[in-house]
Design a protein around this motif. Structure first.
Motif, mmCIF file in Angstrom:
data_model
loop_
_atom_site.group_PDB
_atom_site.id
_atom_site.type_symbol
_atom_site.label_atom_id
_atom_site.label_comp_id
_atom_site.label_asym_id
_atom_site.label_seq_id
_atom_site.Cartn_x
_atom_site.Cartn_y
_atom_site.Cartn_z
ATOM 1 N N PRO A 146 0.960 -1.299 -0.117
ATOM 2 C CA PRO A 146 0.126 -0.079 -0.003
ATOM 3 C C PRO A 146 0.674 1.219 0.084
ATOM 4 C CG PRO A 146 -0.945 -1.536 1.426
ATOM 5 C CD PRO A 146 0.507 -2.195 1.201
ATOM 6 N N GLY A 147 0.426 2.066 -0.840
ATOM 7 C CA GLY A 147 1.256 3.492 -0.982
ATOM 8 C C GLY A 147 2.159 3.232 -1.968
ATOM 9 N N GLY A 148 2.529 2.300 -2.577
ATOM 10 C CA GLY A 148 3.441 1.810 -3.528
ATOM 11 C C GLY A 148 3.101 2.418 -5.202
ATOM 12 N N VAL A 203 -9.903 6.606 -8.836
ATOM 13 C CA VAL A 203 -8.445 6.709 -9.218
ATOM 14 C C VAL A 203 -8.063 8.070 -9.396
ATOM 15 C CG1 VAL A 203 -8.638 4.105 -9.930
ATOM 16 C CG2 VAL A 203 -8.584 6.312 -11.544
ATOM 17 N N LYS A 204 -9.037 9.198 -9.420
ATOM 18 C CA LYS A 204 -8.710 10.560 -9.819
ATOM 19 C C LYS A 204 -7.523 11.039 -8.863
ATOM 20 C CE LYS A 204 -12.738 12.190 -12.232
ATOM 21 N NZ LYS A 204 -13.841 12.938 -12.074
ATOM 22 N N GLY A 205 -6.329 11.655 -9.282
ATOM 23 C CA GLY A 205 -5.304 12.133 -8.705
ATOM 24 C C GLY A 205 -4.322 11.254 -8.275
ATOM 25 N N LEU A 229 -0.214 2.993 -17.950
ATOM 26 C CA LEU A 229 -1.047 3.341 -16.893
ATOM 27 C C LEU A 229 -0.302 3.569 -15.532
ATOM 28 C CD1 LEU A 229 -3.861 4.006 -15.327
ATOM 29 C CD2 LEU A 229 -4.196 1.398 -14.693
ATOM 30 N N GLN A 230 -0.006 4.654 -15.300
ATOM 31 C CA GLN A 230 0.951 5.053 -14.074
ATOM 32 C C GLN A 230 0.130 4.944 -12.790
ATOM 33 O OE1 GLN A 230 4.157 5.170 -13.731
ATOM 34 N NE2 GLN A 230 4.026 5.145 -11.564
ATOM 35 N N MET A 231 0.275 4.081 -11.638
ATOM 36 C CA MET A 231 -0.544 4.008 -10.529
ATOM 37 C C MET A 231 0.223 4.255 -9.432
ATOM 38 S SD MET A 231 -2.550 0.625 -11.409
ATOM 39 C CE MET A 231 -1.300 -0.291 -11.579
ATOM 40 N N ASN A 232 -0.139 5.372 -8.686
ATOM 41 C CA ASN A 232 0.579 5.839 -7.587
ATOM 42 C C ASN A 232 -0.317 5.912 -6.202
ATOM 43 O OD1 ASN A 232 2.990 6.636 -9.283
ATOM 44 N ND2 ASN A 232 1.870 8.638 -9.317
ATOM 45 N N SER A 233 0.133 5.859 -5.240
ATOM 46 C CA SER A 233 -0.544 5.665 -3.898
ATOM 47 C C SER A 233 -1.631 4.451 -3.992
ATOM 48 C CB SER A 233 -1.381 7.148 -3.614
ATOM 49 O OG SER A 233 -0.300 7.973 -3.841
#
Length: 116
Positions: free
Chosen positions: A14-16, A63-65, A80-84
């Motif tokens: 989580p958070g990765g 997923v916004k933001g 698709l870049q996935m953060n947090s």
């Protein structure tokens, strides 16, 4: 025939962050929209986001933001870049490509697991 090859899934805390890629190859003429969907166990497939040929994007509220979609038209590839990342982002992620003519095509899916 068109082939879509996805890559970049895996296990993350989580958070990765993770970055998914989907490359289209084969009989490609003109790509219109490229998008990402996901399906969690026991749930329906849902739109994560998509990017049009003019670069405009839409995202699911969840997923916004945190997620960003981009595309490289020269490589016929969508990212698709996935953060947090959160545990609730755990799902199989699928890319979908819509052409200006002909049927839509789906990737084979890539598993994303968010867990400590």
């Amino acid at each position: 025939q068109v082939q879509l090859v996805e890559s970049g899934g895996g296990l993350v805390q989580p958070g990765g962050s993770l970055r998914l890629s989907c490359a289209a190859s084969g009989s490609i003429f003109s790509i219109d929209t490229m998008g990402w969907y996901r399906q969690a166990p026991g749930k329906q497939r849902e739109l994560v986001g998509r990017i049009s040929s003019d670069g405009s994007t839409i995202y699911a509220d969840s997923v916004k933001g945190r997620f960003t979609i981009s595309r490289d038209n020269a490589k016929n590839t969508v990212y698709l870049q996935m953060n947090s990342l959160k545990p609730e982002d755990t799902a199989v992620y699928y890319c979908k490509v819509r052409f200006t003519v002909g049927p839509d095509y789906w990737g084979q899916g890539t598993q994303v697991t968010v867990s400590s």
